[in-house]
Design an enzyme around this catalytic site. Structure first.
Site, PDB file in Angstrom:
ATOM      1  N   ASP A   1     -50.934 -38.140 -44.507  1.00  0.00           N
ATOM      2  CA  ASP A   1     -51.062 -36.853 -45.189  1.00  0.00           C
ATOM      3  C   ASP A   1     -50.479 -35.754 -44.313  1.00  0.00           C
ATOM      4  OD1 ASP A   1     -52.332 -34.687 -46.898  1.00  0.00           O
ATOM      5  OD2 ASP A   1     -53.334 -36.428 -47.744  1.00  0.00           O
TER       6      ASP A   1
ATOM      7  N   HIS B   1     -54.444 -30.153 -46.702  1.00  0.00           N
ATOM      8  CA  HIS B   1     -54.671 -31.255 -47.647  1.00  0.00           C
ATOM      9  C   HIS B   1     -55.254 -32.476 -46.939  1.00  0.00           C
ATOM     10  CE1 HIS B   1     -53.500 -34.467 -50.546  1.00  0.00           C
ATOM     11  NE2 HIS B   1     -53.549 -33.526 -51.459  1.00  0.00           N
TER      12      HIS B   1
ATOM     13  N   SER C   1     -55.642 -36.753 -55.679  1.00  0.00           N
ATOM     14  CA  SER C   1     -55.653 -36.703 -54.213  1.00  0.00           C
ATOM     15  C   SER C   1     -57.074 -36.730 -53.680  1.00  0.00           C
ATOM     16  CB  SER C   1     -54.969 -35.423 -53.713  1.00  0.00           C
ATOM     17  OG  SER C   1     -53.581 -35.500 -53.798  1.00  0.00           O
TER      18      SER C   1
END
Length: 495
Positions: A161, A202, A414
């Protein structure tokens, strides 16, 4: 056909891909002016050594920056505008430039929790102040699971990520720093600054869902006893390039990880077609890396995507690539895959909201979705009245502007992916020694079956008209296109 792209995806300049060509005899080409410094994936024939390919790279005025002998892939940089033509020949199966192939990470909107709220202790079973706002954890029986097994520290999950904040109070003790690295550019950098987030939190949010500590601060993760490794594959512009993804899979394979979480897709084409000459080298390189890592005991978990797209019925893609002028590609087949979600052996996860129904954005598909998990759903619950982002997933955050840690809500597949990854990590902790295939089967077998709604699933007008009108049809029985084998369940995985 619905456009596959989410409107929040950023655009990048379009670059035509180079395709491997045979080299024939004749006069040497005239010297040409140097072009831009470009990254290429150069593939040797499957099972062959890379020495001949490396020699051709040097002769074509390229520099090898990373070598993956195990899968016959080289990451190369070159300013030679004729590199694709010049490098082709004996020892090289295919080659492609990755310029313009960066895929924008689907960030979504974040609702941050105030410091005062984060410090407000609640009388919850885990003693975590914000647990009462984590509706997702009771949905998959996390409290009951923690009473039996909260995970083993020798189980390491690679979070491919945007990096993980190593200073976050809920994550500082949870990161396997010796197994963390940046893979930006296809080259590993193990310095702590390199794998920390720079422009996106994220990865920090994903890591918190998997393994946030039970420490009286903030939230709890699904498997707080395991470790996470930051494997940074998202560059500072918010793009995932194929060479970074290949590097990430190979890093996980060679550093003893049992699982990886992949909340992204590779390539600006949402559907990467192995029968398309422009895309085949990327498809081959990624598949080789995934297969090799699986052979080393790594199970990959991937998000299904946020396009509300039926992945089982690929007909037309009119929204790709997302880095230039979209092309209309018709009569697509299952030779076109959403990578890494549809790669063989990868666990593909759809998303549900607080009611347990498929999230309005979640992609789906009979025979594609393996399991489902909480991802959040801020849809219109009644005509004209939208729920708040508190119907999203609460986890750890990092403000990249102020460089401060916190907690906040996001939604998307996600977010559902790391719930499934966390449950798989608990399963691996409770049942050591399972192969990736056995672990994937166990994750499905311990899920709670969820039936299709009747007919077209649209019980409430979410977005009733216009190009973004909600429309999705569920097919299948006990195992179906919306939920696969069912909702992952942490307690079933450890009891």
């Amino acid at each position: 056909m619905k456009n596959l792209r989410r409107k929040t995806l950023a655009a990048a300049s379009a670059v035509t891909l180079g395709v491997g060509l045979a080299v024939t005899g004749g006069l040497a080409p005239a010297a040409s002016a140097a072009g831009p410094d470009t990254t290429f994936l150069v593939l040797a024939p499957q099972g062959a050594a890379t020495d001949k390919a490396a020699a051709r790279v040097a002769a074509a005025k390229g520099t090898v920056v990373a070598t993956y002998d195990q899968i016959g892939v080289l990451v190369v940089r070159s300013t030679n505008p004729e590199f694709v033509t010049d490098v082709a020949g004996a020892g090289v199966e295919s080659v492609a430039s990755t310029a313009g192939l960066g895929t924008a990470l689907e960030e979504g909107e974040t609702l941050e929790v105030s410091a005062a709220e984060a410090a407000n202790t609640t009388a919850d079973p885990t003693k975590e102040p914000l647990f009462g706002q984590q509706w997702d954890m009771p949905m998959i029986d996390v409290p009951q699971a923690h009473a039996v097994n909260a995970g083993r520290a020798d189980v390491v999950v690679g979070v491919l990520d945007s990096g993980i904040s190593s200073s976050h109070p809920d994550l500082a003790t949870q990161i396997a720093k010796d197994k963390s690295a940046s893979c930006i550019g296809g080259v590993t950098d193990t310095t702590e600054a390199a794998w920390n987030p720079t422009t996106s939190d994220h990865g920090t949010h994903v890591a918190g869902t998997i393994a946030a500590a039970v420490n009286g601060v903030g939230v709890t993760g699904v498997a707080p006893g395991v470790k996470v490794a930051a494997v940074k594959v998202v560059n500072d512009d918010g793009y995932i390039f194929p060479e970074a993804a290949v590097c990430g899979f190979m890093w996980a394979a060679t550093h003893g990880m049992e699982l990886t979480n992949n909340s992204y897709y590779i390539d600006p084409w949402e559907l990467n077609c192995r029968n398309d000459a422009r895309q085949r080298p990327v498809w081959q390189a990624v598949q080789r890396a995934i297969r090799y890592s699986q052979s080393k005991g790594v199970l990959h978990v991937a998000s299904a995507g946020n396009s509300n797209y039926d992945l089982a019925h690929k007909i037309t893609d009119d929204g790709s690539p997302n880095n230039g002028t979209p092309e209309v590609r018709e009569n697509l087949t299952n030779a076109c895959l959403d990578l890494p979600a549809e790669a063989p052996g990868v666990v593909t996860v759809s998303a549900v909201g607080p009611t347990g129904a498929k999230s309005y954005y979640s992609s789906y598909g009979q025979g594609v979705i393996d399991v489902t998990a909480p991802g959040g759903d801020t849809r219109f619950r009644t005509q004209g009245v939208r729920s708040t982002l508190t119907d999203g997933i609460l986890s750890t955050t990092f403000n990249t502007a102020t460089r401060t840690n916190g907690w906040g809500y996001k939604q998307g597949t996600s977010m559902s992916g790391p719930h499934a990854t966390g449950v798989a990590a608990l399963a691996a902790s409770a049942n050591p020694g399972m192969s990736p295939g056995q672990l994937a089967a166990f994750l499905e077998r311990t899920s709670v079956s969820q039936s299709c709604p009747e007919g077209v699933y649209n019980p409430v007008p979410l977005i009733p008209t216009g190009p973004n009108a909600y429309d999705a049809t569920c097919s299948g029985g006990e195992r179906n296109g919306f939920y696969g084998a069912g909702m992952v369940n942490a307690y079933n995985a450890v009891k």
